[in-house]
Enzyme design. Structure first.
Site, short mmCIF file in Angstrom:
data_model
loop_
_atom_site.label_atom_id
_atom_site.label_comp_id
_atom_site.label_asym_id
_atom_site.label_seq_id
_atom_site.Cartn_x
_atom_site.Cartn_y
_atom_site.Cartn_z
N THR A 135 -14.42 62.68 71.25
CA THR A 135 -14.25 63.47 70.03
C THR A 135 -15.60 63.66 69.36
O THR A 135 -16.38 62.71 69.23
CB THR A 135 -13.28 62.77 69.06
OG1 THR A 135 -12.01 62.61 69.70
CG2 THR A 135 -13.09 63.59 67.79
N PHE A 180 -17.70 64.51 66.09
CA PHE A 180 -17.64 64.45 64.63
C PHE A 180 -18.92 65.08 64.06
O PHE A 180 -19.99 65.00 64.69
CB PHE A 180 -17.53 63.01 64.13
CG PHE A 180 -16.26 62.32 64.51
CD1 PHE A 180 -15.22 62.20 63.60
CD2 PHE A 180 -16.09 61.77 65.78
CE1 PHE A 180 -14.05 61.55 63.94
CE2 PHE A 180 -14.92 61.13 66.13
CZ PHE A 180 -13.89 61.02 65.21
#
Length: 463
Positions: A328, A330
């Site tokens: 992921t 960010f």
């Protein structure tokens, strides 16, 4: 008699008229008796100056015809109080000195005589001149940096993230800013507002996942709010199946977690032989907290190993994500942008739109970057909320409805480079809207790095 008591010297006509008629003479005497007695003492008037800002401060030689004079006088008097006390102790004559009461300090050794020092507000100052308070001693005016100072990288930085303690966003915040003070927020927009309202210094929010794709909500919020991207961090996602201590997988009837976490573990849950219902939850760590708080022995949660440690759950299965390359991305948000540099790899994020009729918009944009050998890492379209549909009327075929889009684009170049500046200058010529979301250092950490924020190396800090 009337003429003698009159305050004005009478003429002959008035005296003669007063004496001729008895009735008029009586009236004249009554008029004189009603007047107050005249005082023969001369009245002397002395000029008096009164301050309009201090009516009680008046007297001969008073200062204060305007506010500036009054403030200056107050500053002079207050600045001499401390000096005058020290000077009084220094100039205090020795016992038996007869000249001490005459205003002249005698120097018996050298024969020097110092002049008389005037008294200011009842205190004898140390100098005949009145000096203002030095500028260096005045209090400094507060600035916006005094309200919420920006600490050094990772030094007690207040970082907002979405979720509860144990969420992957908290791990990303700790990896981006080690030793920071993590502030949990229940929604993505609350994290944006926390930074705008100076409750937090930074915000770390997810924007895309290698398996689930983009998180469109945060892209829309990036355009709605005026925060700047100052960095990025890529966090490997390591899912675990959590349940209460002593619970076996045969007892489970449902699994709760974030929708993307459920989708990323779909095949693994099937291979484990779990015939359970999947229920979406707001956050992975919040799902683990819900199981622990309510003591649900028939429910498991998909979350991180840190969530199991925080909420006292056991790890029933470790690493249940379908793809080991689950990462992921960010972004780190701040109120002010950072200064772009060229001594390290940088990435720039922009958003643009074209609300006029025309063709080949994307081709022109891609050509502007390809001509300057700039690599693109992401391009995605989102509906234009202010103008979602554009109508085109044609007399022959009728009315056509065209969707209007905003285009988000990331490219590998710094805004400090000339080629990036020229590319954006060319794009701006045929777009109606262009905004730079941020130019920031790239996260060069390998994807196989451990997910623990304590053992993982930090990304390049934004400067």
């Amino acid at each position: 008699m009337a003429a003698i008591l009159s305050s004005h010297p009478p003429n002959q006509t008035s005296v003669r008229a007063a004496a001729t008629t008895p009735s008029s003479r009586l009236a004249h005497q009554l008029n004189l008796s009603s007047r107050p007695a005249l005082s023969l003492r001369p009245r002397t008037r002395s000029p008096c100056v009164q301050c309009i800002y201090r009516p009680d401060f008046s007297g001969k030689g008073a200062i204060g015809s305007n506010r500036a004079d009054w403030l200056s006088t107050c500053a002079i008097l207050s600045s001499k109080v401390a000096v005058s006390k020290k000077q009084e102790e220094t100039d205090k004559p020795a016992p038996g000195d007869g000249d001490s009461n005459k205003g002249i300090a005698g120097d018996e050794a050298g024969g020097k005589i110092s002049p008389v020092v005037p008294a200011v507000n009842g205190h004898i100052s140390g100098s005949a001149t009145l000096d203002l308070v030095p500028i260096c001693n005045l209090p400094k005016a507060l600035t916006i940096s005094d309200l919420s100072p920006a600490p050094m990288h990772g030094s007690q930085l207040r970082v907002a993230y979405q979720g509860v303690p144990g969420a992957y966003s908290e791990a990303a915040a700790g990896r981006a800013y080690p030793n920071c003070e993590a502030i949990p927020c229940d929604q993505f927009e609350v994290a944006f507002q926390a930074v705008e309202l100076w409750i937090a210094d930074r915000a770390v929010l997810p924007v895309e996942n290698s398996l689930g794709g983009s998180i469109h909500r945060n892209y829309d919020l990036l355009l709605r709010h005026r925060l700047h991207i100052v960095g990025e961090v890529q966090l490997p996602v390591h899912h675990c199946l959590l349940c209460l201590p002593g619970v076996r997988k045969e007892y489970l009837t449902r699994v709760i977690s974030h929708p993307q976490a459920l989708a990323q573990c779909e095949h693994t849950l099937t291979n484990l032989g779990l015939n359970v219902a999947r229920e979406a939850f707001d956050d992975t760590a919040a799902a683990a907290e819900y199981v622990a708080t309510n003591g649900l022995r028939d429910t498991a949660a998909i979350a991180s190993a840190r969530a199991a440690e925080l909420y006292g759950l056991q790890i029933l299965a470790d690493g249940i994500q379908d793809d080991s390359g689950n990462v992921t991305r960010f972004v780190m948000l701040a109120r002010e942008p950072i200064i772009p540099r060229t001594d390290r790899p940088f990435k720039t994020s922009i958003v643009f739109a074209h609300d006029r009729e025309g063709t080949s918009l994307l081709f022109k944009v891609l050509s502007a970057f390809a001509f300057r050998d700039i690599s693109l890492t992401k391009i995605e379209s989102r509906p234009h909320r202010n103008r979602p549909i554009r109508l085109v009327d044609d007399a022959n075929v009728g009315t056509a409805k065209h969707f209007e889009y905003l285009f988000y684009l990331d490219f590998e170049a710094s805004m400090a480079e000339t080629r990036a500046q020229n590319a954006l200058a060319e794009i701006q010529e045929f777009t109606s809207f262009l905004r730079v979301l941020g130019s920031y250092p790239m996260d060069m950490t390998p994807w196989n790095a451990p997910s623990s924020p304590s053992s993982a190396s930090s990304p390049s800090p934004p400067l």
